[in-house]
Design a protein around this motif. Structure first.
Motif, PDB file in Angstrom:
ATOM      1  N   ARG A 217      81.577 -64.255  -8.253  1.00  0.00           N
ATOM      2  CA  ARG A 217      82.172 -63.622  -6.691  1.00  0.00           C
ATOM      3  C   ARG A 217      83.817 -64.235  -6.499  1.00  0.00           C
ATOM      4  O   ARG A 217      83.808 -63.693  -6.000  1.00  0.00           O
TER       5      ARG A 217
ATOM      6  N   ILE B  34      80.603 -56.762  -1.105  1.00  0.00           N
ATOM      7  CA  ILE B  34      80.581 -57.312  -2.122  1.00  0.00           C
ATOM      8  C   ILE B  34      79.299 -58.565  -2.372  1.00  0.00           C
ATOM      9  O   ILE B  34      78.722 -59.041  -2.974  1.00  0.00           O
TER      10      ILE B  34
ATOM     11  N   THR C 204      75.375 -57.899  -3.044  1.00  0.00           N
ATOM     12  CA  THR C 204      75.124 -58.202  -4.506  1.00  0.00           C
ATOM     13  C   THR C 204      75.206 -60.094  -5.636  1.00  0.00           C
ATOM     14  O   THR C 204      74.452 -59.964  -5.441  1.00  0.00           O
ATOM     15  N   LEU C 205      76.335 -60.631  -4.756  1.00  0.00           N
ATOM     16  CA  LEU C 205      76.914 -61.790  -5.122  1.00  0.00           C
ATOM     17  C   LEU C 205      76.784 -62.430  -4.191  1.00  0.00           C
ATOM     18  O   LEU C 205      77.360 -62.533  -3.312  1.00  0.00           O
TER      19      LEU C 205
ATOM     20  N   ILE D  54      83.170 -57.272 -13.847  1.00  0.00           N
ATOM     21  CA  ILE D  54      82.396 -57.802 -12.679  1.00  0.00           C
ATOM     22  C   ILE D  54      81.900 -57.435 -11.553  1.00  0.00           C
ATOM     23  O   ILE D  54      81.007 -56.643 -10.957  1.00  0.00           O
TER      24      ILE D  54
ATOM     25  N   TYR E 241      71.816 -49.584  -6.327  1.00  0.00           N
ATOM     26  CA  TYR E 241      72.792 -50.239  -4.487  1.00  0.00           C
ATOM     27  C   TYR E 241      71.832 -49.909  -3.859  1.00  0.00           C
ATOM     28  O   TYR E 241      71.234 -49.738  -3.304  1.00  0.00           O
TER      29      TYR E 241
ATOM     30  N   GLU F 299      80.759 -53.932 -12.019  1.00  0.00           N
ATOM     31  CA  GLU F 299      79.486 -53.772 -12.155  1.00  0.00           C
ATOM     32  C   GLU F 299      78.136 -53.937 -11.046  1.00  0.00           C
ATOM     33  O   GLU F 299      77.298 -53.092 -11.020  1.00  0.00           O
ATOM     34  N   VAL F 300      79.299 -55.023 -10.328  1.00  0.00           N
ATOM     35  CA  VAL F 300      78.240 -55.110  -8.980  1.00  0.00           C
ATOM     36  C   VAL F 300      78.500 -53.978  -7.298  1.00  0.00           C
ATOM     37  O   VAL F 300      77.694 -53.960  -6.791  1.00  0.00           O
ATOM     38  N   CYS F 301      79.474 -53.247  -7.882  1.00  0.00           N
ATOM     39  CA  CYS F 301      79.936 -52.745  -6.753  1.00  0.00           C
ATOM     40  C   CYS F 301      79.938 -51.244  -7.780  1.00  0.00           C
ATOM     41  O   CYS F 301      80.704 -50.770  -8.277  1.00  0.00           O
TER      42      CYS F 301
END
Length: 529
Positions: free
Chosen positions: A438, A427, A430-431, A238, A500, A241-243
């Motif tokens: 998260r 973070i 994104t979350l 995760i 991003y 993917e998010v960072c």
């Protein structure tokens, strides 16, 4: 222990987006030692905040055990739990009143057990069986007037300043002040709050562990849970993917390797941090599309045998999955896995063969090697000299841009606070804050690094980051020269960042690439030959 895997036909190709446990391939450190510290407090008042009455003689004994700081008056054993996280729906502690007390000791004990289970899991054994008994004796804090004076000197409701003041007290062994500030911090931190509140929860845990000499045990307990699903899905995936931090590092390293190997028919890659093997998915695909056909690829993977979560299980699993991927793209492929730490690696473990072009990959790996400040053996520089003796065509380096290696405790705390503040803010974009995944990512992955940086010392502190300038000096002393990254790689990474937040920034300087959040550099990448 090592194994070799060659690709073989498979009925179906599995998903190949493997999570990379870069920050978790660690040597677990453990300490059973306990200590006692005696000190005296001269007071002008006769009242103390306790769960039960205690004799205010002003003489205390602090007994340090894993994640607890125990106070006793006149030598009797009493304890205060200092090392508990909370679930996403709770806040540390309870609202402060005139005294830090509860009318129901059983209820207090039950709440602390809930916090332990929420943060460390139901199987946690970090706290001793005698914990219930020690609660009965009561908890003594420094007098209220002293506490009010301390808090009056700190900006009201400024969590960052309170954290810094607490770390300063710990560094000066000012135990009464540290205890007061920890009590205040419990009312201010939250794993589901602002980025600084979430980071503050883990930094508070590190401070308590530092004070209680239990950092090693807590670091071992807060390990990232092993993935259970067939595709090795994990919390770190995760984060992947998010960072863009991991992708930035892997993409820049792979670009340098592809450029150096564009005319080679046999390529041998030695990876000192194989993790889930996710870095090599795109490189295998890129080699498959190379004009004239792909080369024969052999990967020698080093994986710490004491860190099962490093690759989600046995290293052979990663090898088999990469082999099936290579088979699906018709790329000749061989995988050799060796389960050992980087400090244990000898030349014979790398299985160097004549006729192969060698690439060595250090992605988020070298900072785990102890240097001259830890041991006269200096594995960090020894390993670089060893790699240089193999005459590789290219060596890639990806590391966190942080300075926590040789810094004393307090400057190291400040550096960690600045670095991870940027990480947690990124973070947060994104979350959203109530996102359960998260919370899992931060608790089970990032918390380990924070605790180790703050609470551990000597060989037990394995998170020893250095700035790129220092890494460059080490590579040059080992005989390496810079290998410029291609402009194509830079352009590709810029395209990646478009997906991003605009607050990420990419900087190219002195032959290296830096990825940052706002004004803070977080990851640096470069190549050598």
């Amino acid at each position: 222990m090592s194994n070799t895997v060659y690709y073989h036909p498979a009925k179906e190709v599995e998903s190949y987006c493997f999570p990379q446990f870069q920050a978790l391939d660690r040597e677990s450190c453990y300490s059973n030692s306990s200590h006692e510290i005696n000190f005296s407090i001269h007071t002008s008042r006769n009242k103390y905040c306790t769960l039960e009455s205690s004799s205010p003689t002003g003489h205390f004994t602090i007994s340090n055990s894993p994640s607890t700081v125990s106070f006793s008056s006149n030598g009797s054993s009493v304890s205060q739990q200092e090392s508990q996280f909370h679930s996403p729906d709770t806040i540390y502690g309870s609202p402060m009143s005139g005294s830090y007390v509860t009318d129901d000791v059983n209820d207090f004990r039950h709440k602390l057990r809930e916090l332990e289970s929420a943060m460390l899991g139901p199987d946690s054994d970090i706290f001793p069986e005698s914990y219930d008994e020690t609660l009965q004796g009561g908890i003594a804090l420094p007098e209220i007037d002293s506490w009010r004076q301390i808090m009056g000197e700190i900006p009201r409701n400024d969590l960052k300043h309170v954290l810094i003041a607490c770390a300063k007290a710990v560094s000066e062994n000012d135990l009464p002040t540290a205890q007061c500030l920890m009590s205040q911090l419990r009312q201010m931190v939250s794993v589901s709050g602002e980025p600084i509140q979430r980071l503050g929860a883990y930094m508070l845990e590190g401070l308590v562990a530092k004070l209680a000499s239990s950092g090693s045990l807590l670091y071992k307990t807060l390990k990232c849970k092993e993935p259970k699903s067939s595709d090795l899905f994990s919390y770190v995936h995760i984060l992947y993917e998010v960072c863009p931090y991991f992708k930035f590092g892997y993409m820049s390293a792979n670009g340098a390797i592809a450029e150096a190997m564009k005319k080679e028919n046999r390529v041998h890659i030695v990876d000192f941090q194989i993790g889930q093997g996710s870095q090599w998915v795109t490189l295998i695909q890129a080699f498959a599309a190379r004009p004239g056909g792909p080369p024969h690829i052999r990967i020698t993977a080093i994986d710490n045998s004491t860190s099962a979560y490093a690759c989600g299980g046995e290293i052979s699993i990663v090898g088999k999955r990469l082999s099936r991927l290579a088979e699906s793209f018709k790329v000749p492929f061989e995988f050799n896995g060796s389960s050992m730490s980087g400090s244990e690696v000898q030349t014979q473990n790398l299985r160097i063969q004549p006729g192969e072009a060698l690439a060595v990959n250090f992605a988020f790996a070298l900072h785990h090697m102890p240097d001259e400040s830890v041991s006269t053996q200096n594995d960090r520089d020894r390993l670089l000299r060893q790699v240089k003796s193999l005459s590789p065509k290219v060596v890639t380096l990806v590391e966190q841009e942080s300075n926590t290696n040789t810094a004393p405790f307090f400057p190291r705390f400040l550096e960690a606070l600045d670095y991870y503040s940027a990480m947690f803010e990124s973070i947060d974009v994104t979350l959203h804050r109530e996102h359960k995944e998260r919370i899992n990512v931060e608790q089970h992955c990032l918390a380990r690094d924070v605790v180790n940086v703050i609470a551990c010392e000597g060989r037990e502190r394995v998170e020893r980051h250095e700035l790129l300038g220092k890494w460059k000096s080490r590579f040059k002393m080992a005989g390496f020269s810079p290998y410029p990254l291609s402009s194509l790689v830079n352009a590709t990474i810029k395209t990646l960042l478009e997906n991003y937040s605009h607050k990420y920034r990419l900087e190219e300087r002195d032959g290296a690439l830096y990825l940052g959040w706002r004004s803070r550099n977080l990851v640096a990448s470069c190549a050598w030959k």
